[in-house]
Scaffold this motif. Sequence first.
Motif, PDB file in Angstrom:
ATOM      1  N   LYS A   1     -19.145  -0.825 -17.787  1.00  0.00           N
ATOM      2  CA  LYS A   1     -18.331  -1.083 -16.592  1.00  0.00           C
ATOM      3  C   LYS A   1     -19.211  -1.625 -15.460  1.00  0.00           C
ATOM      4  O   LYS A   1     -18.811  -2.537 -14.722  1.00  0.00           O
TER       5      LYS A   1
ATOM      6  N   ASN B   1     -11.338  -2.789  -9.575  1.00  0.00           N
ATOM      7  CA  ASN B   1     -10.901  -1.981  -8.434  1.00  0.00           C
ATOM      8  C   ASN B   1      -9.980  -0.870  -8.909  1.00  0.00           C
ATOM      9  O   ASN B   1      -8.818  -0.783  -8.527  1.00  0.00           O
ATOM     10  N   ASP B   2     -10.530   0.030  -9.744  1.00  0.00           N
ATOM     11  CA  ASP B   2      -9.739   1.151 -10.250  1.00  0.00           C
ATOM     12  C   ASP B   2     -10.694   2.269 -10.670  1.00  0.00           C
ATOM     13  O   ASP B   2     -11.234   2.259 -11.776  1.00  0.00           O
TER      14      ASP B   2
ATOM     15  N   LYS C   1     -10.490  -6.845  -1.576  1.00  0.00           N
ATOM     16  CA  LYS C   1      -9.739  -5.891  -2.395  1.00  0.00           C
ATOM     17  C   LYS C   1      -8.795  -6.610  -3.362  1.00  0.00           C
ATOM     18  O   LYS C   1      -8.662  -6.203  -4.529  1.00  0.00           O
TER      19      LYS C   1
ATOM     20  N   GLN D   1      -9.973  -6.803 -12.118  1.00  0.00           N
ATOM     21  CA  GLN D   1     -10.013  -5.517 -12.818  1.00  0.00           C
ATOM     22  C   GLN D   1     -11.300  -4.737 -12.595  1.00  0.00           C
ATOM     23  O   GLN D   1     -11.827  -4.095 -13.508  1.00  0.00           O
TER      24      GLN D   1
ATOM     25  N   SER E   1     -13.476   2.140  -6.418  1.00  0.00           N
ATOM     26  CA  SER E   1     -12.315   2.500  -5.611  1.00  0.00           C
ATOM     27  C   SER E   1     -12.210   1.553  -4.420  1.00  0.00           C
ATOM     28  O   SER E   1     -13.179   0.894  -4.036  1.00  0.00           O
ATOM     29  N   SER E   2     -11.039   1.488  -3.822  1.00  0.00           N
ATOM     30  CA  SER E   2     -10.860   0.644  -2.636  1.00  0.00           C
ATOM     31  C   SER E   2     -11.761   1.111  -1.499  1.00  0.00           C
ATOM     32  O   SER E   2     -12.307   0.300  -0.752  1.00  0.00           O
TER      33      SER E   2
ATOM     34  N   SER F   1       0.831  -1.210   0.000  1.00  0.00           N
ATOM     35  CA  SER F   1       0.000   0.000   0.000  1.00  0.00           C
ATOM     36  C   SER F   1       0.865   1.258   0.000  1.00  0.00           C
ATOM     37  O   SER F   1       1.847   1.355   0.743  1.00  0.00           O
TER      38      SER F   1
ATOM     39  N   THR G   1     -14.236   1.926 -12.523  1.00  0.00           N
ATOM     40  CA  THR G   1     -14.758   0.845 -11.677  1.00  0.00           C
ATOM     41  C   THR G   1     -14.719   1.294 -10.210  1.00  0.00           C
ATOM     42  O   THR G   1     -14.827   2.478  -9.919  1.00  0.00           O
TER      43      THR G   1
ATOM     44  N   ARG H   1      -9.131  -6.321  -7.391  1.00  0.00           N
ATOM     45  CA  ARG H   1      -7.997  -5.862  -8.185  1.00  0.00           C
ATOM     46  C   ARG H   1      -7.618  -6.901  -9.239  1.00  0.00           C
ATOM     47  O   ARG H   1      -7.364  -6.561 -10.406  1.00  0.00           O
TER      48      ARG H   1
ATOM     49  N   SER I   1     -10.088   5.223 -11.509  1.00  0.00           N
ATOM     50  CA  SER I   1      -9.598   5.999 -12.657  1.00  0.00           C
ATOM     51  C   SER I   1     -10.010   5.370 -13.981  1.00  0.00           C
ATOM     52  O   SER I   1      -9.982   6.031 -15.021  1.00  0.00           O
ATOM     53  N   LYS I   2     -10.400   4.086 -13.930  1.00  0.00           N
ATOM     54  CA  LYS I   2     -10.847   3.393 -15.139  1.00  0.00           C
ATOM     55  C   LYS I   2     -12.335   3.066 -15.091  1.00  0.00           C
ATOM     56  O   LYS I   2     -12.824   2.186 -15.792  1.00  0.00           O
TER      57      LYS I   2
END
Length: 484
Positions: free
Chosen positions: A446, A317-318, A308, A315, A325-326, A217, A323, A312, A320-321
Motif C-alpha cells: 500500500k 484515500n481510505d 482529497k 484509491q 485518511s482525509s 461530506s 491507505t 480518492r 480502512s483499506k
Amino acid sequence: MFPRNAAPRGRSPYGSHPPPPAPRYYDYNHQSLGGGNSFYAPGLERLPTYEWKPTASTYPVLPPRTPTTANGRKRQNVDYSPHVVKRQRLDSSSQQLIGPPLIRAPPLPRPPRPRPDPVVAGSSRSNFDSSYPSPRSHPHPKVPAVTERSNSLQTYAKDKLSGQMVELFEECQQQSSDLDRKETCRTRLQQDIQQVYAVARLYLTGSSMNGLGCRSSDADLCLVIKGNKRHDPIHVLSVLQRLFKSLSYVERTQLIRAKVPILRFREKGSDLEFDLNINNTVGIRNTFLLRSYAYADLRIRPMILVVKKWARHNQINDASKGTLSSYTLVLMVLHYLQTLNEPVLPSLQRDYPEWFNPFMDIDMVPEGPKHVPPYISRNQSSLGELLLGFLKYYATHFRWDKQVISVREARALPKNNSQEWRNKYICVEEPFERNNVARAVHEKIKFDAIKAQFAESSRILQQRKDLNSILPVRAIITKESSGR
C-alpha cells in the motif's frame, strides 16, 4: 480584528478577576446561521458569530523579520537538512516570487491559564507529553511591512490548471444549505440526548465544521459528557442507540466498536450520514485548528479539496483499506505549504500556543481562533503551481524513511526510534496528541502504491498542466451536484 467583547490589547481577557463560567450558547459557524452549533441556556448572552475576517491592517511598518530558531537566535544554514535545501532549490514556484511581505500581528491578550479537561473515557490524551511549550515560551512574531491581501480566488487562477481547480472547488465545496441541514439535526439531537444526559453537549466536528468539507461530506459529532464520573463509550453509545430508534428523524443506527467507538446513523429520508463519538475531545481541538488554517489563505480550501478528490479517485484515500485518511492528507498539504522557501502558512501552534493549548478547557476551544490575526504570505504562487509543487515534493523530495511530518512545528522532524515512528512507512504527527495519524498504512504494498501515485501524477501533470489528466473533473462535479 477582535470581537466586541474582547479585551483591549495587552490585558487579560478577564482583567484581574477569575474567568466567568463557560457560556452555554455558541455560534461558531463561518456563516451567520441562526442557532448554529449553539448550546442554549436561558438568560445567557449569545457570543459573536465565529468568523475569520482578515481586515486591512494599520500596524506599524517594521523591517523584514530575520528567520529565527525557536530559542530566538538567527537561523543558520546548518539548521536546514540538505534534502530540504535541495527541494526548495528545485521548487520554481517559490523561487521566482516577488510579492507582498509577510504580515504577522502584534502581541495579543493572553487568555486565562487553561485548566485541563477531566480525564474521560475514549480520550487518548495520555500519549501527550509534558514538553508542550507554555504560552510564555514563544514570543509573538513581530510585524513586517504591511500590505493588503487579495480577497478573490481569481488572483491565483490566471492559468488553465488553476482555473480548473477553482471551478472544482466552487462546484463541490459545502454550501450554507448543507451546513444548515447538519446543524438542524445536531440541535434536535442535543435536545433529545439531554433528556438522558442532562450535562451533555454535542459538537459538530470534522470537515463539516473546519471549512474543508464537500457537498457530499458526512457529518462527525462529538458528545462531551463532563463530570468526575468516567463514562464508558460503548455503554453510552448503546444507550443512545436505543434512544435514537425512538426518534422520528433518525434511521439506520449502527454501533461500530472501533478503537474510537462510534454510533453511525442517517437522517431519515435523506442520505446524510452521521458518526457520533463520545468524549473524543481531540477531534474538537483539531477541528478548530484546521479551521484556522483553512481560512488563513484563500488558496488553502481549494488546494485541499482538489488533493482529497485526487487521492480518492486514485484509491489512496481510505484508512480502512490501509491507505491515507482525509485528515492525514490535510496535514500533508499544510506541511508542504508551511515548508516552502516562501511559506504560504505559519505554524499557528508555535506562534500562538495560548490559543491552541491542548489543555485548554474544551468550552474555550471555539473561542481561541477568534483571537488569531490575519496572516499574509509573500508567496503569490497560483493554485496550479502549488499543486504541482505538492505532488513533486512527496514524489521526489520528502524522505519517507527518515522524516516525520509535523504541522505543529511547521517542519519535517527527524524520525527517531520510538515506538510511535519505528518501522512505520508514513509518519504524520497529530498536532495535539503527537501520535501517528498515518498508522493505517502498515503494508509495504500500500505504501508503494501511494508513492507511485504521487510520482505518476506529478509526472503527468507537469507535462500536461491539465487537471483532467489526473482527475475526471466534470464527472466529480456532476456527482457532487446530484448527491444532495
